[in-house]
Write a protein that holds these residues in place. Structure first.
Motif, PDB file in Angstrom:
ATOM      1  N   TRP A   2     108.909 -58.246  38.903  1.00  0.00           N
ATOM      2  CA  TRP A   2     110.136 -57.842  39.690  1.00  0.00           C
ATOM      3  C   TRP A   2     111.404 -57.707  38.874  1.00  0.00           C
TER       4      TRP A   2
ATOM      5  N   VAL B 166     107.877 -48.333  40.538  1.00  0.00           N
ATOM      6  CA  VAL B 166     107.144 -49.337  40.840  1.00  0.00           C
ATOM      7  C   VAL B 166     105.805 -49.318  40.113  1.00  0.00           C
TER       8      VAL B 166
ATOM      9  N   MET C 156     111.533 -53.736  37.896  1.00  0.00           N
ATOM     10  CA  MET C 156     111.900 -53.213  38.992  1.00  0.00           C
ATOM     11  C   MET C 156     113.394 -53.281  39.179  1.00  0.00           C
TER      12      MET C 156
ATOM     13  N   THR D  25     106.182 -50.494  35.312  1.00  0.00           N
ATOM     14  CA  THR D  25     105.869 -51.866  35.391  1.00  0.00           C
ATOM     15  C   THR D  25     104.312 -52.174  34.468  1.00  0.00           C
TER      16      THR D  25
ATOM     17  N   MET E 134     104.596 -51.726  46.840  1.00  0.00           N
ATOM     18  CA  MET E 134     105.563 -52.407  45.988  1.00  0.00           C
ATOM     19  C   MET E 134     105.661 -53.645  46.500  1.00  0.00           C
TER      20      MET E 134
END
Lengths: 569, 404
Positions: free
Chosen positions: B284, B330, B287, B334, B273
């Protein structure tokens, strides 16, 4: 004083490559053997040619008259002879041709009589006309007529002078500000006066410290009547975009579909300010500009080039290296590769870059979009480039417009960052031109429909008028007939008194005749006036032919009705 | 190299229109562009480009997975060796044969033995995924006349790492086929899928063959050895059951527990990550959204905890170290193709995933693995989220300049 600067969204940092040509002072380019001066110097409007082949012209002599709202005048860049007037390829991605005046210089470079313009003794309107006739257009690249921009209104709060020059490689404005700062400042003061600005902000990217210094010095020397600030703005492409620079300097965000003028800001390029200075103080029309010659070259530099100089004539000045494979006009972000090197320099041409595969590697093949959103992060217009890309690609143009495709300034930031190497800007250009083509088509269709409808209307109207005329005539005849008939009746009655049987028959005949006439129009009740008029006309003719049997009056024409009543009474 | 180039050039006409192998141009193109960079392209502005590249992005994701892959080898080997030692039996398949032949042995305290053992568990699954999935990719590329895309390398690796160590290979093949074909190719290939292909394949296996991918039997690659994952324990007995099994939070964090191949070690995932965030490959915002969603929802459930739903009492810091949550957050959430694209949308998308994960874990004991379903669920909502974000943005801006 530390001024608060604002930020615009997105932007990229391409390699600046300014140092190659930034140290080379401006030099005049040698006179070419032939100048090709395009009559279309500003956007969307060509000038009307006012010279003839064989005519001798002087430098600065008007050769094209401003025509139309967006027109500006075009002048001979040097003294010489007009040798031809005709189409010539232009600096355009697809190599369009446009009418141009070919001039063979006589080498004397003799100016026409110049008279400075006295603004104090004249009004605003004549100032604007003066700028139009001096051929002043925006020199940042778009070549938009300056008198139009200046004419939008008085009482603009802020004048922004754009010296950002954010495209890599280009240094013409940098050199201009370094060497002719005083002229630029004077031009800015004139512009400020015309629009009634109360302050002038001069934005220069901070990678040009010498230009900033020179301009500050020029401001200090000029001691202008209104506050003028030279501001170093962070180097971030496209800080030199009009809306972006206005945003950085003033914090004003110009919304979709609006212009700076509506928010009290007007923006002009440094080159334009310089041209205005020359035009007003010296009466010199715009016949030359500064062009950066750089790239894959041995001797990059900045040259004062006459408008109309063929580009191939300039190339030896920079000495392109052997591996040069093409030449770009404009910067690497927004410029395009020239397909024909005989095209002339125009008022908006700022840079010629010799490109080699090493300096400008051919782009890798296009890969699928993975929606990473890098383009949206880089977009200075705060659009969603990938959405626009899908809509453009799938020809969903309505949707693309809904997502404000026309706010795209084609700066190329999205294509620059795209990890899939998608030529996004090409897709937008494609979509824009498709939409324009459709609009033109539908406008043409509208026009055709209007024309057709008007033709129908006109025919109808003529018919009605004709019918009315005829009806009037018929009524007249009828009235006359009615008179004579009345006499006949009297005669008949007189006859009857002599012979009752005869009179009876005559009366019966007259009744029958009357009845027949009364029944007849049953199926003509709801006819349009023109049809009735027609019938009336026929009736009138028949009457004439019959020679005086009484007609039943028809229709709406009051004269007819009256005639009928007269007759029956 | 030049010999190779000449050879490729000489056979190229065969693959062009009218050539003998016209249909297999995609295969030729794949080999050609894998070895040489292509030079066919447009020549318009901009003439300069950033250094980022789709292939590099894909390879960065694989690089970020390396700690997880190594941990997958070590841990699955370690868990198997531990079970073998406890049962007191030897491995009698080809792996056992190989390990004995090279004298590596089955000692759980020998890291190298664990690593090799785990590698032998990992390799067949990965190769199956790669070959079967790759065949589908090439087939579709050939029929559709487009290029074979590097994205599949990521998909195949992610898919492998989410499977239990002894998944039957034919199921692996069926799973990746479903993932690649239904999850991606039928919608037009890379970039046009709205679900994460790896997760689609795994979800298919999960519902088609639950016995092989859930329960207590499958997480250690030794027959007859039953060992529940902490998540499974939590579902039945809550935090007390996890504590009883002797697993500490730190063990769970490092990943010394049975589970899917690559999902057990939160530590290894965090290393990946950090790499993804540093290189800005992964968002980000997504996350962060997941983290916010998980923490908020689990705190809420902590307040509502009851005996009937023991998972409700699980504190948020345990949620992150058990099951596939961190791996999913992660590497799966994403995935830019199936996630939201607007910045605000990404945050919302992440929060939705976090919320759904904890909801599924806590409320529905039948599906202990919430993150997989939560991500697929959020994938479906991603376009809607973007639509709302963009429309509200447009409206807000219009209002702003009307009032100005």
């Amino acid at each position: 004083m530390i001024r608060k600067l604002f930020k615009f969204h997105g932007g990229v940092h391409p390699e600046p490559h300014k140092s190659e040509s930034a140290t080379a002072a401006i030099r005049p380019a040698p006179m070419p053997s032939e100048l090709v001066v395009p009559l279309r110097q500003s956007t969307r409007a060509a000038a009307r040619c006012i010279v003839e082949v064989g005519q001798h012209v002087l430098k600065g002599q008007r050769i094209g008259e401003a025509e139309g709202k967006l027109g500006t005048a075009v002048h001979a860049p040097t003294s010489g002879e007009v040798i031809a007037i005709g189409d010539h390829p232009m600096a355009h991605p697809s190599g369009l041709t446009a009418p141009a005046v070919h001039i063979r210089p006589d080498g004397l470079d003799q100016w026409i009589d110049l008279t400075p313009f006295d603004y104090d003794a004249n009004d605003r309107i004549s100032m604007l006309a003066n700028l139009r006739d001096a051929g002043i257009v925006g020199m940042g690249g778009a070549a938009f007529p300056s008198h139009i921009k200046l004419g939008t209104g008085i009482g603009i709060e802020t004048l922004v002078i754009n010296g950002a020059e954010c495209e890599p490689w280009i240094t013409c404005d940098d050199r201009l500000m370094r060497e002719r700062g005083n002229a630029v400042i004077d031009g800015a003061a004139i512009l400020a006066e015309v629009i009634g600005a109360r302050r002038v902000l001069i934005g220069i990217e901070d990678n040009k410290p010498e230009a900033v210094e020179s301009m500050r010095k020029a401001v200090a020397e000029a001691r202008p009547a209104l506050p003028m600030d030279v501001i170093a703005v962070p180097s971030l492409y496209p800080a030199g975009g009009e809306k972006q620079l206005i945003r950085v300097l003033t914090g004003i965000e110009i919304p979709h579909g609006k212009l700076g003028g509506e928010f009290g800001v007007q923006c002009f390029n440094t080159g334009t300010a310089h041209a205005v200075h020359r035009a007003v103080r010296f009466g010199e029309p715009l016949v030359s500009r500064i062009v950066t010659l750089t790239g894959n070259a041995d001797t990059p530099g900045n040259y004062e080039v006459l408008v109309g100089t063929p580009i191939q004539h300039l190339l030896p000045l920079m000495g392109p290296r052997p591996d040069t494979d093409r030449f770009l006009l404009g910067g690497p972000m927004m410029g395009f590769a020239l397909t024909d090197l005989s095209v002339p320099i125009v008022k908006g041409s700022n840079c010629i870059i010799a490109a080699s595969p090493t300096l400008f590697p051919p782009p890798p093949a296009e890969l699928p979009c993975i929606r990473c959103g890098e383009c949206a992060r880089a977009c200075p217009a705060e659009l969603q480039p990938f959405e626009l890309y899908w809509f453009s690609r799938s020809r969903n143009f309505g949707k693309a417009q809904e997502y404000h495709l026309f706010d795209c300034i084609e700066c190329g930031c999205c294509s620059y960052v795209c990890p899939s190497h998608i030529p996004l800007v090409d897709y937008y250009r494609f979509a824009k031109s498709e939409i324009w083509a459709r609009e033109r088509e539908s406008a043409a269709a509208d026009q055709a429909r209007d024309r057709f409808e008007f033709r129908n209307y006109r025919q109808e109207r003529e018919k009605t008028e004709k019918a009315a005329k005829l009806a009037a005539k018929a009524a007249e005849t009828k009235a006359k007939l009615a008179e004579t008939e009345g006499v006949d009746n009297k005669v008949q009655v007189a006859d009857g008194s002599e012979d009752p049987k005869k009179a009876l028959i005559a009366a019966a005949l007259a009744r029958a005749k009357q009845q027949k006439a009364a029944i007849k129009p049953a199926n003509t009740d709801n006819l349009p006036p023109e049809a009735e008029a027609e019938i009336a006309e026929i009736e009138a003719r028949r009457q004439k032919a019959l020679g005086g049997s009484e007609p039943k009056p028809l229709g709406v024409l009051t004269t007819d009705n009256n005639g009928g009543e007269d007759k029956q009474s | 190299m030049s010999r190779m180039r000449r050879f490729l050039d000489s056979i190229e006409p065969q693959f062009h229109k009218g050539g003998r192998f016209e249909k297999y141009y995609a295969v030729y193109e794949m080999v050609d562009t894998f070895m040489y960079s292509p030079n066919n392209s447009t020549r318009t502005a901009p003439h300069v480009r950033d250094t980022i590249d789709l292939k590099r992005m894909m390879s960065y994701v694989v690089v970020a997975l390396i700690p997880c892959i190594i941990w997958a080898w070590f841990n699955s080997g370690y868990q198997a060796n531990l079970a073998l030692a406890e049962l007191g039996v030897a491995r009698d398949d080809w792996r056992g044969g190989l390990l004995s032949m090279f004298g590596i042995g089955f000692n759980p305290s020998n890291p190298f033995a664990n690593l090799v053992h785990g590698f032998l568990l990992f390799l067949p699954i990965y190769l199956t995924t790669l070959i079967v999935g790759g065949l589908w990719e090439v087939l579709f590329a050939t029929v559709r006349n487009h290029e074979v895309n590097e994205g599949f390398l990521v998909t195949s690796m992610l898919f492998t790492l989410t499977l239990p160590p002894e998944m039957p290979l034919w199921m692996v093949a069926v799973g990746i086929s479903f993932g690649v074909v239904i999850g991606k190719e039928v919608f037009g290939g890379t970039g046009k899928n709205f679900l994460n292909p790896a997760l689609t394949g795994r979800a298919f296996l999960y519902f088609a063959y639950p016995a092989e991918i859930s329960g207590d039997q499958v997480w250690v690659a030794v027959d007859g050895w039953s060992h529940a994952t902490p998540l499974g324990l939590g579902e039945t007995g809550g935090m007390a059951a996890i504590a009883e099994s002797g697993l500490t939070w730190w063990q769970a964090f490092v990943g010394l527990m049975p589970g899917s191949l690559g999902e057990t070690s939160t530590l290894a995932i965090l290393i990946g990550m950090a790499f993804l965030l540093y290189t800005r490959i992964a968002s980000w915002r997504i996350m962060l959204g997941v983290v916010i969603g998980v923490i908020a929802t689990s705190l809420l459930f902590n307040l509502l905890a009851s005996d009937a739903r023991p998972m409700m009492a699980m504190p948020f810091y345990w949620h992150f170290v058990v099951g596939g949550l961190t791996f999913g957050l992660v590497f799966m959430a994403t995935d830019p193709v199936s996630a939201s694209m607007t910045n605000t949308g990404r945050l919302v998308f992440g929060i939705l995933i976090g919320f759904m994960t904890v909801l599924i874990r806590a409320i529905n004991p039948a599906f202990p693995e919430g993150i997989m379903l939560a991500i697929l669920f959020a994938n479906l909502f991603a376009p809607l989220i973007d639509y709302v974000v963009i429309q509200s943005n447009i409206r807000r801006r219009e209002r702003r300049h009307v009032s100005a």
